[in-house]
Design an enzyme around this catalytic site. Structure first.
Site, PDB file in Angstrom:
ATOM      1  CG  MET A   1     -14.935 -14.662  -1.565  1.00 19.10           C
ATOM      2  SD  MET A   1     -14.252 -13.745  -2.947  1.00 19.10           S
ATOM      3  CE  MET A   1     -12.756 -12.844  -2.053  1.00 19.10           C
ATOM      4  N   PRO A   2     -11.570 -17.215  -2.336  1.00 15.06           N
ATOM      5  CG  PRO A   2     -10.266 -18.978  -3.000  1.00 15.06           C
ATOM      6  CD  PRO A   2     -11.651 -18.285  -3.336  1.00 15.06           C
ATOM      7  CG  LEU A   3      -7.794 -11.825   0.057  1.00 15.63           C
ATOM      8  CD1 LEU A   3      -7.897 -10.783  -1.009  1.00 15.63           C
ATOM      9  CD2 LEU A   3      -8.139 -10.958   1.545  1.00 15.63           C
TER      10      LEU A   3
ATOM     11  CB  THR B   1      -7.698 -15.594   3.412  1.00 12.45           C
ATOM     12  OG1 THR B   1      -6.575 -15.437   3.873  1.00 12.45           O
ATOM     13  CG2 THR B   1      -8.833 -15.723   4.528  1.00 12.45           C
TER      14      THR B   1
END
Length: 126
Positions: free
Chosen positions: A1-3, A72
């Site tokens: 779940m990259p941001l 992130t």
């Protein structure tokens, strides 16, 4: 779940910025197994007075086309996966929108899976 947060100098056209989104997502999908609909990204544009960089730090010749990319993500990837991600990002951004590899600056911030709430006040990965 990259941001993913992307910072660049102001003035690039919308299609250039969209190409950054598309290339970054493709690189993460291919190397980090990011799911098809998992696209959470922002771009911030900065005027020259608010965008500073080391033009030759570590012997890399950077230009005003430098793009800062901070990702992130869960701390579940191997060192080899990270190296492949960095290379793939530089290659795809070189293809579209045409950013030189010297101008691709990537920072990966790893967090524990329980540190995410993707909506509804829930810790989906905890």
């Amino acid at each position: 779940m990259p941001l993913t947060h992307i910072s660049l100098r102001a003035g690039k056209p919308e299609d250039y910025r969209q190409a950054i989104f598309d290339s970054l997502y493709r690189a993460m999908h291919e190397t980090f197994n990011v799911p098809e609909d998992n696209q959470f990204m922002t771009i911030s544009e900065h005027d020259a007075a608010n965008f500073r960089y080391g033009a030759s730090f570590l012997g890399i010749a950077r230009s005003d086309d430098l793009v800062f990319i901070q990702i992130t993500a869960n701390n579940t990837r191997t060192l080899d996966q990270k190296k492949v991600l960095f290379r793939r990002i530089a290659a795809l951004l070189g293809e579209s929108p045409g950013i030189r590899p010297e101008d691709v600056f990537v920072n990966l911030v790893e967090v524990a899976k329980e540190n995410w709430s993707l909506g509804n006040g829930l810790a989906q990965y905890a």
